[in-house]
Design a protein around this motif. Sequence first.
Motif, PDB file in Angstrom:
ATOM      1  N   ASP A 164       4.455   1.207   1.929  1.00  0.00           N
ATOM      2  CA  ASP A 164       4.382   0.313   3.083  1.00  0.00           C
ATOM      3  C   ASP A 164       3.849  -1.063   2.690  1.00  0.00           C
ATOM      4  OD1 ASP A 164       5.191   2.459   4.728  1.00  0.00           O
ATOM      5  OD2 ASP A 164       3.105   3.160   4.850  1.00  0.00           O
ATOM      6  N   THR A 165       4.131  -2.032   3.544  1.00  0.00           N
ATOM      7  CA  THR A 165       3.578  -3.379   3.425  1.00  0.00           C
ATOM      8  C   THR A 165       2.617  -3.586   4.584  1.00  0.00           C
ATOM      9  OG1 THR A 165       5.580  -4.208   2.372  1.00  0.00           O
ATOM     10  CG2 THR A 165       4.101  -5.833   3.350  1.00  0.00           C
ATOM     11  N   VAL A 166       1.371  -3.921   4.263  1.00  0.00           N
ATOM     12  CA  VAL A 166       0.346  -4.076   5.296  1.00  0.00           C
ATOM     13  C   VAL A 166      -0.304  -5.447   5.147  1.00  0.00           C
ATOM     14  CG1 VAL A 166      -0.117  -1.609   5.423  1.00  0.00           C
ATOM     15  CG2 VAL A 166      -1.430  -3.016   3.853  1.00  0.00           C
ATOM     16  N   PRO A 167      -0.742  -6.045   6.254  1.00  0.00           N
ATOM     17  CA  PRO A 167      -1.433  -7.338   6.170  1.00  0.00           C
ATOM     18  C   PRO A 167      -2.893  -7.153   5.759  1.00  0.00           C
ATOM     19  CG  PRO A 167      -1.206  -6.678   8.457  1.00  0.00           C
ATOM     20  CD  PRO A 167      -0.490  -5.639   7.648  1.00  0.00           C
ATOM     21  N   VAL A 168      -3.373  -8.033   4.895  1.00  0.00           N
ATOM     22  CA  VAL A 168      -4.768  -8.038   4.467  1.00  0.00           C
ATOM     23  C   VAL A 168      -5.342  -9.421   4.776  1.00  0.00           C
ATOM     24  CG1 VAL A 168      -6.339  -7.926   2.508  1.00  0.00           C
ATOM     25  CG2 VAL A 168      -4.466  -6.298   2.686  1.00  0.00           C
ATOM     26  N   ALA A 169      -6.493  -9.438   5.445  1.00  0.00           N
ATOM     27  CA  ALA A 169      -7.104 -10.696   5.857  1.00  0.00           C
ATOM     28  C   ALA A 169      -8.338 -10.983   5.017  1.00  0.00           C
ATOM     29  CB  ALA A 169      -7.468 -10.660   7.340  1.00  0.00           C
ATOM     30  N   GLN A 170      -8.510 -12.242   4.622  1.00  0.00           N
ATOM     31  CA  GLN A 170      -9.699 -12.717   3.925  1.00  0.00           C
ATOM     32  C   GLN A 170     -10.253 -13.901   4.707  1.00  0.00           C
ATOM     33  OE1 GLN A 170     -11.393 -11.724   1.359  1.00  0.00           O
ATOM     34  NE2 GLN A 170     -10.098 -10.561  -0.049  1.00  0.00           N
ATOM     35  N   ARG A 171     -11.576 -13.886   4.930  1.00  0.00           N
ATOM     36  CA  ARG A 171     -12.183 -14.969   5.708  1.00  0.00           C
ATOM     37  C   ARG A 171     -12.204 -16.255   4.889  1.00  0.00           C
ATOM     38  NH1 ARG A 171     -15.162 -15.843  10.176  1.00  0.00           N
ATOM     39  NH2 ARG A 171     -15.087 -13.630  10.733  1.00  0.00           N
ATOM     40  N   VAL A 199      -6.261 -15.348  -4.525  1.00  0.00           N
ATOM     41  CA  VAL A 199      -5.234 -15.027  -5.511  1.00  0.00           C
ATOM     42  C   VAL A 199      -4.785 -13.592  -5.292  1.00  0.00           C
ATOM     43  CG1 VAL A 199      -4.682 -14.914  -7.971  1.00  0.00           C
ATOM     44  CG2 VAL A 199      -6.323 -16.607  -7.153  1.00  0.00           C
ATOM     45  N   ARG A 200      -3.499 -13.363  -5.397  1.00  0.00           N
ATOM     46  CA  ARG A 200      -2.994 -11.996  -5.366  1.00  0.00           C
ATOM     47  C   ARG A 200      -3.343 -11.308  -6.679  1.00  0.00           C
ATOM     48  NH1 ARG A 200       0.670 -10.443  -1.511  1.00  0.00           N
ATOM     49  NH2 ARG A 200       1.658 -12.084  -0.284  1.00  0.00           N
ATOM     50  N   ASP A 201      -3.877 -10.113  -6.577  1.00  0.00           N
ATOM     51  CA  ASP A 201      -4.131  -9.295  -7.759  1.00  0.00           C
ATOM     52  C   ASP A 201      -3.081  -8.195  -7.765  1.00  0.00           C
ATOM     53  OD1 ASP A 201      -5.093  -7.978  -9.928  1.00  0.00           O
ATOM     54  OD2 ASP A 201      -7.042  -7.485  -9.091  1.00  0.00           O
ATOM     55  N   GLY A 202      -1.989  -8.446  -8.472  1.00  0.00           N
ATOM     56  CA  GLY A 202      -0.866  -7.535  -8.409  1.00  0.00           C
ATOM     57  C   GLY A 202      -0.216  -7.622  -7.043  1.00  0.00           C
ATOM     58  N   ALA A 203       0.367  -6.528  -6.584  1.00  0.00           N
ATOM     59  CA  ALA A 203       1.014  -6.509  -5.277  1.00  0.00           C
ATOM     60  C   ALA A 203       0.172  -5.793  -4.235  1.00  0.00           C
ATOM     61  CB  ALA A 203       2.384  -5.835  -5.386  1.00  0.00           C
ATOM     62  N   GLU A 204      -1.039  -5.357  -4.613  1.00  0.00           N
ATOM     63  CA  GLU A 204      -1.792  -4.474  -3.742  1.00  0.00           C
ATOM     64  C   GLU A 204      -3.121  -5.036  -3.273  1.00  0.00           C
ATOM     65  OE1 GLU A 204      -2.258  -0.900  -5.907  1.00  0.00           O
ATOM     66  OE2 GLU A 204      -0.148  -0.341  -5.828  1.00  0.00           O
ATOM     67  N   ALA A 205      -3.483  -6.254  -3.654  1.00  0.00           N
ATOM     68  CA  ALA A 205      -4.787  -6.778  -3.263  1.00  0.00           C
ATOM     69  C   ALA A 205      -4.763  -8.299  -3.247  1.00  0.00           C
ATOM     70  CB  ALA A 205      -5.881  -6.285  -4.217  1.00  0.00           C
ATOM     71  N   VAL A 206      -5.664  -8.850  -2.448  1.00  0.00           N
ATOM     72  CA  VAL A 206      -5.907 -10.286  -2.411  1.00  0.00           C
ATOM     73  C   VAL A 206      -7.377 -10.490  -2.744  1.00  0.00           C
ATOM     74  CG1 VAL A 206      -5.893 -12.369  -1.010  1.00  0.00           C
ATOM     75  CG2 VAL A 206      -4.119 -10.648  -0.675  1.00  0.00           C
ATOM     76  N   VAL A 207      -7.660 -11.279  -3.775  1.00  0.00           N
ATOM     77  CA  VAL A 207      -9.024 -11.460  -4.261  1.00  0.00           C
ATOM     78  C   VAL A 207      -9.482 -12.883  -3.937  1.00  0.00           C
ATOM     79  CG1 VAL A 207     -10.538 -11.401  -6.275  1.00  0.00           C
ATOM     80  CG2 VAL A 207      -8.603  -9.825  -6.117  1.00  0.00           C
ATOM     81  N   LYS A 208     -10.714 -12.970  -3.453  1.00  0.00           N
ATOM     82  CA  LYS A 208     -11.323 -14.271  -3.186  1.00  0.00           C
ATOM     83  C   LYS A 208     -12.266 -14.606  -4.326  1.00  0.00           C
ATOM     84  CE  LYS A 208     -14.075 -16.799   0.261  1.00  0.00           C
ATOM     85  NZ  LYS A 208     -14.735 -16.709   1.588  1.00  0.00           N
ATOM     86  N   TYR A 209     -12.052 -15.747  -4.974  1.00  0.00           N
ATOM     87  CA  TYR A 209     -12.881 -16.188  -6.086  1.00  0.00           C
ATOM     88  C   TYR A 209     -13.725 -17.383  -5.656  1.00  0.00           C
ATOM     89  CZ  TYR A 209     -10.103 -13.406  -9.390  1.00  0.00           C
ATOM     90  OH  TYR A 209      -9.497 -12.379 -10.073  1.00  0.00           O
ATOM     91  N   GLY A 210     -15.004 -17.359  -6.029  1.00  0.00           N
ATOM     92  CA  GLY A 210     -15.812 -18.555  -5.913  1.00  0.00           C
ATOM     93  C   GLY A 210     -15.482 -19.495  -7.059  1.00  0.00           C
ATOM     94  N   ALA A 211     -15.180 -20.748  -6.764  1.00  0.00           N
ATOM     95  CA  ALA A 211     -14.703 -21.695  -7.777  1.00  0.00           C
ATOM     96  C   ALA A 211     -15.497 -22.991  -7.695  1.00  0.00           C
ATOM     97  CB  ALA A 211     -13.213 -21.969  -7.586  1.00  0.00           C
ATOM     98  N   ARG A 212     -15.300 -23.838  -8.701  1.00  0.00           N
ATOM     99  CA  ARG A 212     -15.877 -25.176  -8.717  1.00  0.00           C
ATOM    100  C   ARG A 212     -14.743 -26.187  -8.653  1.00  0.00           C
ATOM    101  NH1 ARG A 212     -20.800 -25.400  -7.294  1.00  0.00           N
ATOM    102  NH2 ARG A 212     -20.845 -27.525  -8.137  1.00  0.00           N
ATOM    103  N   ALA A 213     -14.918 -27.203  -7.812  1.00  0.00           N
ATOM    104  CA  ALA A 213     -13.943 -28.282  -7.676  1.00  0.00           C
ATOM    105  C   ALA A 213     -14.473 -29.508  -8.404  1.00  0.00           C
ATOM    106  CB  ALA A 213     -13.700 -28.597  -6.205  1.00  0.00           C
ATOM    107  N   VAL A 214     -13.699 -29.994  -9.356  1.00  0.00           N
ATOM    108  CA  VAL A 214     -14.107 -31.087 -10.239  1.00  0.00           C
ATOM    109  C   VAL A 214     -13.583 -32.402  -9.687  1.00  0.00           C
ATOM    110  CG1 VAL A 214     -13.929 -32.004 -12.576  1.00  0.00           C
ATOM    111  CG2 VAL A 214     -14.119 -29.529 -12.199  1.00  0.00           C
ATOM    112  N   ARG A 268       0.858  -1.168   0.000  1.00  0.00           N
ATOM    113  CA  ARG A 268       0.000   0.000   0.000  1.00  0.00           C
ATOM    114  C   ARG A 268       0.903   1.230   0.000  1.00  0.00           C
ATOM    115  NH1 ARG A 268      -5.182  -1.751   1.742  1.00  0.00           N
ATOM    116  NH2 ARG A 268      -5.513  -3.561   0.411  1.00  0.00           N
ATOM    117  N   GLY A 269       1.198   1.700  -1.219  1.00  0.00           N
ATOM    118  CA  GLY A 269       2.160   2.783  -1.323  1.00  0.00           C
ATOM    119  C   GLY A 269       3.538   2.262  -0.974  1.00  0.00           C
TER     120      GLY A 269
END
Length: 718
Positions: free
Chosen positions: A73-80, A459-474, A70-71
């Motif tokens: 700085d490096t900051v922790p980001v939490a995803q449930r 998944v990391r989206d670049g260096a500035e975000a963490v994205v949660k995707y809904g997926a299907r497991a085959v 984030r600019g």
Amino acid sequence: MLTVVLCGLRARWASFLGGFLALALGVGLLTTMGLGLSATFHAPERSPQRFASSPVVVQGQDRLTLDVRRGPDTVPVAQRLDRPQPVDRELLRELRARWPLTVHGGPATDGGRTPSGGPDAVGLDAPAAEVRALVGDRAQVLTGDARRNPDPDPERDARALVGLNALLGTTGGVTAFVSVFVVASTFAFAVALRRREFGLLRTAGATPGQVRRMLLAEATALGVLASAAGCALGAAGAPVLARALVDGGLAPGWFTVGDAVWPFHLAFWTGLTVALAGAVAASRRAGKVDPTAALREADVDTDVLPAGRALFGAGLLLAGLGLLVWTYATEPSELLKRKTYTTLPMLLVGGVALLSPLLVRPVARLLRLRGAVGTLVRENSAASVRRTAAVAAPVLVTVALAGTLFGSAASVTRARGVEAREQTTAQYVVSGEDLEPVAAAALPDGAVVSPTASTSLFVRDGAEAVVKYGARAVADPAAFAELARLPVVAGDPRDLDDRSIVVNEEFERRRVGETVEIWRADGSGPVRLRVVAVLALGTGDNGPYVTRANAPGALLDRIEARGGGEATARALEASGGTVRSADAWAAAGHPASSPQTRLGMVLVLGIALVYTVIGLANTLLMATSARGGELASLRLAGATRAQILRVVTGEALLATAIGALLGLAVTAAVLGTLGAGLAALSAPVALVLPWATAGAAAAVCAAVAVAASALPAWRLTR
């Protein structure tokens, strides 16, 4: 000045009645929505259930925390996570060595282990400080109200309020928009009808500033009285709204309105501001009236579109069109979201409504109405631009909202249903929670069965975000590839295995052969998977896809099957889910509109329709009552009362029709852009124009317009 204002309010109470009702209703609805919103900010505090008897609970980590930039700085980001991780086995042994453990509300057995590899939480009767010192950062130590976190779906209450919050916010926004529009239109038209009065005041020596101050004083008095009445109305209506939301399934059963004070302040001052804002432009125009010009041209429409209104209307229209085009060009998926197709049309509606005086005359001239009555209807409508535009504008608002809200929601839902059906060649689909796999021996020869499960990927989206995707497991990649008919952009889904992934165009890394770093639904990772196929984004449900090896803990919730006929359908019943044909499954999963969605849309449209009724009735009652001399001249020229009534009601119907046509034009622009966005996303273009809803709204407007114009005309022609 005060005496003139009070006398004017007393003498013209009928002219102000419509504005008073609209403003009071608007303030009442804003108060009601504000009280409802205040109750959605915090879910009720529930006591722990699963570990109610344990003063301390040790729970596995339920969040994935990654460092992002984030600019500088490096900051922790939490995803449930979808579910908490199991408590570490070594930690369980250490805890058990010191204190008795409780697992799932009962004593720990089998060494504290469960078939899934370990419990997600355990309860202890021990000092919290000592437990924290032992656990460290290996797990979470919960005390007090936090002990409810391991309960089933601990965030269900907060999640239940998310949709309600959006609904009440949207309804409040529509209320504010329509109330501003109706009140401003009412003041503007009332001022236009009072030009003779202003001319007389100017002739008697009143200055332009005095005329403006008189109108602003009237608006202030109206605003204070209407806002106070609206606050009282909102206080009484909030509990009724809460019960209606609960009964309609839009709110959980425990939902009740709060006792916050800020909604009353917000609604009252908003109402007063709306009244003053609606009067400012009208008062400036009234102050510019020349005495002799006003007396000479009192019944002739001139300067029907002041420069300020023209600039503001053009700005709103261009902003609405520009945002639609920009959204389509940059993020077409945003067009499918409710906040987009709810808010953007308001800009278009506001722009077209403000510019309506420019539009009504050419539209009226295009009509070819037969006979003397038809000619009078057409010419009067074209000549009396202010009156026609004042009637057409609220109809435009209602029809446009009906078309865009209902049409966009139905179109998106239909597109998703069609897309879901097109993406499988299965004959049967089983849906449910925690399905049992169907034994191969139970299936007839030639049957192909593909079980899949819902999971999540981080998944990391670049260096500035963490994205949660809904997926299907085959579970079976070969069977999945045989039954699936995915919108492949590149690659081949048949190459999917435990070391690869199928992604969509939303991924940052989306070229076949590239490697994607993911974290699994349980937080384990990172895992590097090779991209074997890329799918079109579609309506948002296209991938990603992984194998069950990369979806630990995922439970089967869908089984697709083809071949084998009825024998396959009977075998699928052993899974414990609902067996449907593929067509029935797609229709059930994507209904035209859920009862909750329909109730929410009806609430929004109902507000707009009530305002339209008030605006139409007030405008036509004022306008027709001021036409006594004109109607008397028609009687002297030989027109019968029936003919005069046909002229007056015909003008009202024509203005209503013009408003409906303009509303349909706005609807066409919004739905056309939505269709283009679906095409850009490679999704099915399945647009729905809600003719029944828009037609019903237009019919109500027409009925009110006819009644509000016929009643005073009947009285004036006696």
